[in-house]
Design a protein around this motif. Structure first.
Motif, PDB file in Angstrom:
ATOM      1  N   ILE A  14       0.848  -1.199   0.000  1.00 29.23           N
ATOM      2  CA  ILE A  14       0.000   0.000   0.000  1.00 29.23           C
ATOM      3  C   ILE A  14       0.880   1.244   0.000  1.00 29.23           C
ATOM      4  CG2 ILE A  14      -1.758   1.278   1.282  1.00 29.23           C
ATOM      5  CD1 ILE A  14      -2.655  -1.405   2.484  1.00 29.23           C
ATOM      6  N   LYS A  17       2.383   1.972  -3.435  1.00 27.62           N
ATOM      7  CA  LYS A  17       1.410   2.462  -4.418  1.00 27.62           C
ATOM      8  C   LYS A  17       1.059   3.923  -4.164  1.00 27.62           C
ATOM      9  CE  LYS A  17      -0.775  -1.878  -5.811  1.00 27.62           C
ATOM     10  NZ  LYS A  17      -0.485  -1.670  -7.250  1.00 27.62           N
ATOM     11  N   LEU A  18       1.054   4.332  -2.902  1.00 22.37           N
ATOM     12  CA  LEU A  18       0.660   5.704  -2.572  1.00 22.37           C
ATOM     13  C   LEU A  18       1.852   6.631  -2.396  1.00 22.37           C
ATOM     14  CD1 LEU A  18      -2.239   5.006  -0.024  1.00 22.37           C
ATOM     15  CD2 LEU A  18      -2.434   5.613  -2.440  1.00 22.37           C
ATOM     16  N   ILE A  20       3.986   6.704   0.168  1.00 21.40           N
ATOM     17  CA  ILE A  20       4.089   7.161   1.559  1.00 21.40           C
ATOM     18  C   ILE A  20       4.793   6.073   2.369  1.00 21.40           C
ATOM     19  CG2 ILE A  20       2.029   8.615   1.458  1.00 21.40           C
ATOM     20  CD1 ILE A  20       0.442   6.370   2.755  1.00 21.40           C
ATOM     21  N   VAL A  25       0.821   4.286   6.675  1.00 19.66           N
ATOM     22  CA  VAL A  25      -0.248   3.341   6.336  1.00 19.66           C
ATOM     23  C   VAL A  25      -0.793   2.675   7.592  1.00 19.66           C
ATOM     24  CG1 VAL A  25      -0.811   1.213   5.112  1.00 19.66           C
ATOM     25  CG2 VAL A  25       0.639   2.925   4.012  1.00 19.66           C
ATOM     26  N   MET A  39      -5.925  11.432   3.594  1.00 16.89           N
ATOM     27  CA  MET A  39      -4.940  10.366   3.468  1.00 16.89           C
ATOM     28  C   MET A  39      -5.497   9.054   3.986  1.00 16.89           C
ATOM     29  SD  MET A  39      -2.127   9.227   2.420  1.00 16.89           S
ATOM     30  CE  MET A  39      -1.290  10.734   1.910  1.00 16.89           C
ATOM     31  N   LYS A  42      -7.623   7.575   1.315  1.00 13.33           N
ATOM     32  CA  LYS A  42      -6.839   6.993   0.227  1.00 13.33           C
ATOM     33  C   LYS A  42      -6.244   5.644   0.617  1.00 13.33           C
ATOM     34  CE  LYS A  42      -5.464  11.326  -2.027  1.00 13.33           C
ATOM     35  NZ  LYS A  42      -4.324  12.205  -2.382  1.00 13.33           N
ATOM     36  N   VAL A  43      -5.765   5.551   1.864  1.00 14.28           N
ATOM     37  CA  VAL A  43      -5.171   4.293   2.333  1.00 14.28           C
ATOM     38  C   VAL A  43      -6.220   3.194   2.379  1.00 14.28           C
ATOM     39  CG1 VAL A  43      -4.145   3.144   4.331  1.00 14.28           C
ATOM     40  CG2 VAL A  43      -3.295   5.386   3.614  1.00 14.28           C
ATOM     41  N   GLU A  45      -9.075   2.979   0.729  1.00 11.13           N
ATOM     42  CA  GLU A  45      -9.491   2.625  -0.631  1.00 11.13           C
ATOM     43  C   GLU A  45      -8.449   1.751  -1.315  1.00 11.13           C
ATOM     44  OE1 GLU A  45     -10.344   6.184  -2.732  1.00 11.13           O
ATOM     45  OE2 GLU A  45     -12.297   6.498  -1.753  1.00 11.13           O
ATOM     46  N   CYS A  46      -7.175   2.108  -1.155  1.00 13.72           N
ATOM     47  CA  CYS A  46      -6.095   1.315  -1.755  1.00 13.72           C
ATOM     48  C   CYS A  46      -6.053  -0.086  -1.156  1.00 13.72           C
ATOM     49  CB  CYS A  46      -4.758   2.028  -1.567  1.00 13.72           C
ATOM     50  SG  CYS A  46      -3.356   1.168  -2.324  1.00 13.72           S
TER      51      CYS A  46
END
Length: 344
Positions: A14, A17-18, A20, A25, A39, A42-43, A45-46
């Motif tokens: 994760i 992909k982001l 970070i 995460v 954020m 987004k985490v 959803e990913c």
């Protein structure tokens, strides 16, 4: 060296992909630390997109939780409790919990043993459809003393402040009996259930309707029996020996009502032409294309979902959580086993 399986994504995947850190995460997924709502979104959803599932045992080291909930019901095969279990699973799985399912076989002693076994297995909480007699709440008093979160579902113990999710059983008994009276029946009998809150409240609802409409009841017109088809058949045979014979019967649950129909057919009586029968539980409705039995319905999956929600709240707020009670209204389903009485 073996490579990690791509079928088990990690927080590192994760993070990559982001763009970070893995620590960010972790904080986002656990709801801790200084991470913005955007954020965090987004985490999450990913994580959902790549199929990430937290490792329960790794989480338990950090949170001191097992992420396991014990569920005890009287009968696993019964469609009524199967629907409740589906509702429980629907909520708990989305919160990262697994369930350990037990069935008491309607045996109070077996239920007590299962409760002890689940406590020993370090469950984070319990959801129980209790088989203990209405005036014997001791196993749940012990759970409260041990500060183990639990929720009762479908049944409860009057006078005790335990979290509970259930039907308005008093209204269910009243609604069923009122319907028979409004059809024109005057000789109405009741197959009551075992020593549980569901049965006692439905019996009280039956008596309330008779009183409200000005009817007397005779002690012999109420026959107590366990919840089951064979037990309903045996109880109905007793009622059929009454003089004069009842023209309608309210059974405390659907299996009893089905057994009552069998007893009527064996006696050469037609349902509903000679005698009307109504149950409670709608066990036909989900699995039969053409349900036959007039019954009282309520949303079993919603009961399960609500029980899981109440339990998660208690687990998440152990110091401030207060007992919570949610009561669902009944609904009358008119089908083919009820009709006005025959004119003499």
């Amino acid at each position: 060296m073996a490579r990690p399986s791509k079928s088990n994504p990690t927080i590192v995947d994760i993070a990559r992909k982001l763009g970070i850190s893995a620590m960010t995460v972790s904080r986002a997924l656990n709801g801790k630390g200084d991470v913005s709502q955007e954020m965090r979104r987004k985490v999450v959803e990913c994580a959902g997109r790549i199929g990430y599932r937290p490792h329960r045992w790794a989480r338990s080291l950090v949170t001191q939780r097992s992420y396991m909930v014990g569920v005890i019901v009287p009968e696993i095969a019964h469609s009524f409790f199967a629907e409740i279990i589906n509702g429980i699973e629907d909520v708990l799985e989305k919160s990262g919990y697994d369930i350990l399912l037990c069935h008491s076989r309607s045996d109070p002693e077996r239920e007590r043993n299962e409760i002890q076994a689940l406590i020993g297995g370090r469950m984070d909480g319990l959801i129980v459809a209790p088989e203990q007699p209405e005036k014997s709440p001791e196993p749940f008093v012990d759970l409260r003393r041990l500060k183990i979160p639990f929720v009762l579902v479908d049944r409860f113990f009057p006078g005790w402040e335990f979290s509970c999710v259930r039907l308005d059983d008093l209204e269910a008994g009243f609604l069923a009996t009122k319907f028979l009276i409004e059809l024109g029946h005057r000789r109405i009998a009741h197959i009551s259930g075992p020593n549980l809150s569901t049965a006692s409240l439905r019996r009280r609802g039956f008596l309330k309707a008779l009183r409200q409409f000005g009817f007397e009841h005779h002690r012999r017109s109420i026959v107590a029996a366990p919840f089951g088809i064979d037990e309903g058949r045996a109880a109905m045979k007793k009622l059929l020996r009454l003089e004069p014979r009842p023209t309608a019967v309210f059974a405390a649950n659907d299996p009893q009502a089905i057994g009552a129909i069998y007893a009527c057919r064996e006696a050469g009586l037609r349902v509903p032409e000679d005698i009307s029968i109504i149950g409670a539980g709608n066990i036909e409705g989900v699995y039969h294309p053409n349900p036959f039995l007039t019954t009282i319905d309520w949303p079993r999956q919603e009961l399960g979902r609500a029980a899981a929600q109440v339990l998660l709240s208690a687990i998440g707020n152990p110091k401030t959580s207060q007992p919570e009670v949610r009561i669902f209204p009944p609904e009358l389903l008119i089908r083919h086993t009820t009709a006005p009485p025959k004119t003499s």
